[in-house]
Design an enzyme around this catalytic site. Structure first.
Site, PDB file in Angstrom:
ATOM      1  N   ASP A 257      52.375 -36.131   7.727  1.00 37.82           N
ATOM      2  CA  ASP A 257      51.539 -35.185   6.994  1.00 37.82           C
ATOM      3  C   ASP A 257      50.251 -34.829   7.725  1.00 37.82           C
ATOM      4  O   ASP A 257      49.290 -34.381   7.118  1.00 37.82           O
ATOM      5  CB  ASP A 257      51.199 -35.769   5.620  1.00 37.82           C
TER       6      ASP A 257
ATOM      7  N   GLU B 258      60.043 -38.339   7.889  1.00 41.57           N
ATOM      8  CA  GLU B 258      59.282 -38.841   6.751  1.00 41.57           C
ATOM      9  C   GLU B 258      58.937 -37.703   5.797  1.00 41.57           C
ATOM     10  O   GLU B 258      57.792 -37.505   5.392  1.00 41.57           O
ATOM     11  CB  GLU B 258      58.017 -39.582   7.210  1.00 41.57           C
TER      12      GLU B 258
ATOM     13  N   GLU C  17      46.622 -34.053   3.209  1.00 44.86           N
ATOM     14  CA  GLU C  17      47.977 -34.438   3.588  1.00 44.86           C
ATOM     15  C   GLU C  17      49.045 -33.994   2.588  1.00 44.86           C
ATOM     16  O   GLU C  17      50.163 -33.637   2.970  1.00 44.86           O
ATOM     17  CB  GLU C  17      48.044 -35.954   3.795  1.00 44.86           C
TER      18      GLU C  17
ATOM     19  N   HIS D  12      39.843 -45.211   4.943  1.00 50.31           N
ATOM     20  CA  HIS D  12      39.652 -44.032   5.782  1.00 50.31           C
ATOM     21  C   HIS D  12      40.053 -42.709   5.133  1.00 50.31           C
ATOM     22  O   HIS D  12      39.765 -41.651   5.675  1.00 50.31           O
ATOM     23  CB  HIS D  12      40.454 -44.181   7.082  1.00 50.31           C
TER      24      HIS D  12
ATOM     25  N   ARG E 250      40.320 -39.239   3.529  1.00 53.65           N
ATOM     26  CA  ARG E 250      39.274 -38.225   3.429  1.00 53.65           C
ATOM     27  C   ARG E 250      38.753 -38.083   2.001  1.00 53.65           C
ATOM     28  O   ARG E 250      37.554 -37.880   1.787  1.00 53.65           O
ATOM     29  CB  ARG E 250      39.815 -36.881   3.943  1.00 53.65           C
TER      30      ARG E 250
ATOM     31  N   HIS F  91      38.095 -47.627  11.133  1.00 52.53           N
ATOM     32  CA  HIS F  91      38.753 -46.398  11.581  1.00 52.53           C
ATOM     33  C   HIS F  91      38.063 -45.900  12.847  1.00 52.53           C
ATOM     34  O   HIS F  91      36.883 -46.187  13.065  1.00 52.53           O
ATOM     35  CB  HIS F  91      38.654 -45.343  10.467  1.00 52.53           C
TER      36      HIS F  91
END
Length: 386
Positions: free
Chosen positions: A103, A125, A139, A212, A214, A245
């Site tokens: 994604d 996936e 995503e 991490h 967003r 990250h």
């Protein structure tokens, strides 16, 4: 979109982040061992250097590396640079199919460039959904948009297949394969490559954490760190490890939030075999990462997901994880409960049986209408690391 019969069976695999490198590695190796295909691996440069790092433990390397120019750091800037770079690759090589994974911006940009050139897109996936465009952002939208243009959907689970069918994707365009991350984990463990860092204290219980996503930036990450800080203080006998990250702002935030607490450690991103070794030692994983949800559930490590929803419900359904959001109190109470409970043994993975790459190649062979003749297992060197 249908692939026409052709003598060319070159497959271009795009990866721009470490998770893409890890999850494409088993597929790359399987394709390299199949004389019906020629493989070209391109690192789009979304996370500079991370794809090569991820492929190396599997004896692979990208053949092509793009270098997108970034100034503002915006998603639009990155997507524009990636579409242009991938389009140049496609004009040069004209593969029979393009494989994108998951994604990411690389997946959406690469898929868009391939679609515009009428090259079949294989989505590895495919079908994961929360049905909330804000979670995970962006995503969830990336996956949904790819579903409209992909020729082949490699769904890791039956639930992912059901999501695609509900969106009107034809059943014959979907193959349920399992998740290639299980293949990758099993390979590293079988070869004895998954070893934890030397600083792990084997006599103490271990909590491994990441943050991490967003949509969690700002208040969400701060609340997660607050929960981990409270957990560490209430259980000084436990080692809490935050794997930061690559984003320097996020790394600085978690380092500041856990500063001064003796039983916590903030570490830069680890090489994938080390990360797997760390997870195998863990008594609890706290994360908003999709990949870590799969890895923890596969390894049988109890899992707290610091999100309100997840596109990987299989771990929750199997009783190997629970959603706690970013509420520090929920994280603390759930963490204390799991640390006080002996870890139950777990057999198998809700995400696959380690044969996903094999099924992916079979589905790709059907898409590209290549001969079903017996495959000779001769290792070829295209893309192999020296």
């Amino acid at each position: 979109m249908c692939a026409s019969r052709s003598t060319t069976r070159e497959v271009l695999i795009l990866a721009g982040t470490r998770p893409e490198g890890v999850k494409t590695a088993p597929l790359i190796r399987r394709l390299l061992d199949d004389p019906r295909f020629t493989v070209r691996v391109a690192d789009t440069g979304q996370q500079p250097g991370r794809v090569a790092e991820a492929l190396l433990p599997f004896g692979l390397r990208p053949e092509v590396s793009l270098r997108p120019q970034r100034r503002s750091g915006s998603l639009a800037e990155l997507a524009a640079a990636l579409i242009t770079g991938v389009d140049d690759l496609l004009a040069h090589h004209r593969p029979a199919a393009v494989v994108v994974q998951g994604d990411t911006t690389t997946a959406l940009a690469g898929g868009t460039a391939a679609f515009w050139r009428r090259i079949p897109i294989v989505h590895l996936e495919a079908g994961l959904r929360t049905n909330d465009l804000d979670r995970p952002f962006p995503e969830e939208a990336n996956r949904a948009m790819l579903a409209r243009i992909a020729a082949l959907h490699l769904a890791p689970t039956e639930a992912a297949r059901a999501n695609l069918l509900a969106e009107g994707i034809a059943a014959e365009a979907i193959a349920v394969t399992g998740n290639t991350v299980v293949d990758a984990l099993e390979d590293l463990i079988e070869r004895g490559a998954a070893r934890p860092p030397a600083w792990v204290e084997p006599t103490r219980k271990l909590v491994v954490a990441t943050a991490h996503r967003r949509e969690n930036w700002g208040e969400g990450v701060a609340a997660t760190i607050d929960g981990l800080r409270r957990l560490a203080r209430q259980r000084p006998d436990v080692q809490v490890v935050m794997v930061a990250h690559p984003n320097p702002r996020l790394s600085a935030e978690v380092s500041a939030g856990l500063a001064g607490i003796a039983n916590t450690r903030v570490t830069p991103p680890l090489a994938y075999p080390q990360m797997v070794g760390l997870l195998r030692m863990a008594d609890l994983v706290v994360t908003d990462s999709g990949g870590l949800q799969e890895e923890a559930a596969t390894l049988g490590v109890p899992l707290l997901v610091t999100r309100d929803t997840t596109e990987r419900p299989e771990a929750l359904a199997a009783g190997r994880g629970e959603l706690v959001g970013t509420d520090p109190e929920l994280l603390l109470s759930a963490g204390l409960r799991h640390l006080a409970t002996p870890r139950a043994s777990a057999v198998g993975s809700p995400f696959g049986d380690g044969r996903a790459a094999e099924r992916c190649v079979a589905a790709m062979a059907r898409l590209l209408d290549v001969s079903a003749r017996r495959v000779t297992q001769v290792r070829r060197t295209i893309g192999a690391a020296t």
